[in-house]
Design a protein around this motif. Sequence first.
Motif, PDB file in Angstrom:
ATOM      1  N   ILE A  57       5.934   3.235  -5.025  1.00  0.00           N
ATOM      2  CA  ILE A  57       6.608   2.060  -4.474  1.00  0.00           C
ATOM      3  C   ILE A  57       6.567   0.952  -5.512  1.00  0.00           C
ATOM      4  O   ILE A  57       5.503   0.589  -6.017  1.00  0.00           O
ATOM      5  CB  ILE A  57       5.934   1.610  -3.164  1.00  0.00           C
ATOM      6  N   ARG A  58       7.741   0.428  -5.834  1.00  0.00           N
ATOM      7  CA  ARG A  58       7.836  -0.660  -6.822  1.00  0.00           C
ATOM      8  C   ARG A  58       7.885  -2.029  -6.138  1.00  0.00           C
ATOM      9  O   ARG A  58       7.310  -2.987  -6.638  1.00  0.00           O
ATOM     10  CB  ARG A  58       9.082  -0.474  -7.688  1.00  0.00           C
ATOM     11  N   PHE A  59       8.618  -2.122  -5.023  1.00  0.00           N
ATOM     12  CA  PHE A  59       8.775  -3.399  -4.336  1.00  0.00           C
ATOM     13  C   PHE A  59       8.837  -3.176  -2.828  1.00  0.00           C
ATOM     14  O   PHE A  59       9.375  -2.179  -2.366  1.00  0.00           O
ATOM     15  CB  PHE A  59      10.086  -4.097  -4.732  1.00  0.00           C
TER      16      PHE A  59
ATOM     17  N   PRO B 157       0.835  -1.206   0.000  1.00  0.00           N
ATOM     18  CA  PRO B 157       0.000   0.000   0.000  1.00  0.00           C
ATOM     19  C   PRO B 157       0.871   1.257   0.000  1.00  0.00           C
ATOM     20  O   PRO B 157       1.886   1.301   0.681  1.00  0.00           O
ATOM     21  CB  PRO B 157      -0.791  -0.104   1.305  1.00  0.00           C
ATOM     22  N   ASP B 158       0.462   2.236  -0.734  1.00  0.00           N
ATOM     23  CA  ASP B 158       1.220   3.482  -0.819  1.00  0.00           C
ATOM     24  C   ASP B 158       0.835   4.381   0.359  1.00  0.00           C
ATOM     25  O   ASP B 158       0.300   5.462   0.181  1.00  0.00           O
ATOM     26  CB  ASP B 158       0.948   4.165  -2.156  1.00  0.00           C
ATOM     27  N   LEU B 159       1.095   3.903   1.574  1.00  0.00           N
ATOM     28  CA  LEU B 159       0.757   4.632   2.791  1.00  0.00           C
ATOM     29  C   LEU B 159       2.032   5.139   3.444  1.00  0.00           C
ATOM     30  O   LEU B 159       2.830   4.369   3.935  1.00  0.00           O
ATOM     31  CB  LEU B 159       0.029   3.716   3.779  1.00  0.00           C
ATOM     32  N   LYS B 160       2.229   6.425   3.428  1.00  0.00           N
ATOM     33  CA  LYS B 160       3.354   7.059   4.095  1.00  0.00           C
ATOM     34  C   LYS B 160       4.709   6.608   3.573  1.00  0.00           C
ATOM     35  O   LYS B 160       5.720   7.024   4.070  1.00  0.00           O
ATOM     36  CB  LYS B 160       3.292   6.846   5.615  1.00  0.00           C
ATOM     37  N   ASN B 161       4.739   5.716   2.585  1.00  0.00           N
ATOM     38  CA  ASN B 161       5.989   5.277   1.968  1.00  0.00           C
ATOM     39  C   ASN B 161       7.049   4.974   3.020  1.00  0.00           C
ATOM     40  O   ASN B 161       8.163   5.492   2.985  1.00  0.00           O
ATOM     41  CB  ASN B 161       6.481   6.355   0.993  1.00  0.00           C
TER      42      ASN B 161
ATOM     43  N   LEU C 218      11.751  -0.642   1.308  1.00  0.00           N
ATOM     44  CA  LEU C 218      10.835  -0.296   0.234  1.00  0.00           C
ATOM     45  C   LEU C 218      11.653   0.285  -0.899  1.00  0.00           C
ATOM     46  O   LEU C 218      12.488   1.166  -0.681  1.00  0.00           O
ATOM     47  CB  LEU C 218       9.793   0.723   0.705  1.00  0.00           C
ATOM     48  N   ILE C 219      11.422  -0.196  -2.102  1.00  0.00           N
ATOM     49  CA  ILE C 219      12.132   0.285  -3.275  1.00  0.00           C
ATOM     50  C   ILE C 219      11.150   1.092  -4.103  1.00  0.00           C
ATOM     51  O   ILE C 219      10.095   0.595  -4.492  1.00  0.00           O
ATOM     52  CB  ILE C 219      12.725  -0.881  -4.094  1.00  0.00           C
ATOM     53  N   SER C 220      11.489   2.349  -4.319  1.00  0.00           N
ATOM     54  CA  SER C 220      10.598   3.269  -5.029  1.00  0.00           C
ATOM     55  C   SER C 220      11.212   3.699  -6.349  1.00  0.00           C
ATOM     56  O   SER C 220      12.432   3.702  -6.514  1.00  0.00           O
ATOM     57  CB  SER C 220      10.339   4.522  -4.187  1.00  0.00           C
TER      58      SER C 220
END
Length: 165
Positions: free
Chosen positions: A60-62, A3-7, A53-55
């Motif tokens: 976010i990609r992974f 989920p794209d939450l707060k990255n 997290l890889i962005s």
Amino acid sequence: PWPDLKNSSGLLGFSVAVALCERLEKKGINVKIKWPNDLMVGNKKLAGFLPRLISRGTKIRFARIGLGLNVCNQVPKEGISLGELIKTTYCHIDYWASESLIALDHAIELASTPGWVCSETHRRLWAKSVVDPKSGKCWDIEGLNFDGSLRIQRNGKEVNWNRWN
């Protein structure tokens, strides 16, 4: 998918920690979270994990997690293995690999409720205070933030403390 939450890799770490605790608790293991990335039984380390997290840009990609869980291996004196804690019928690498994958899948669901994840992580903390390695002063842990930092307080002063302080 993540989920794209707060990255936040901190939130990823908390989600994984809570999900792993739930799986271990179902087997009767009283496990605690040693902030920022270990699972403890008593004063001994059972597992460690490294969330990343890889962005690409802001997307976010992974989501990647490195997980080390002592199953039936020899451990140093400060560690403990599942083989020492539970019946041998549950002490197989394949069994705990599948339990770990179930926990990782569940961590994705948990991340959609970051407030709950932070609350559950706080509830399961191994220690209720931390010592600042620079000053030697003890700070009480008041809570956790979505970015993986601790909210700590001492003598009425509250600050956020992350693993790089």
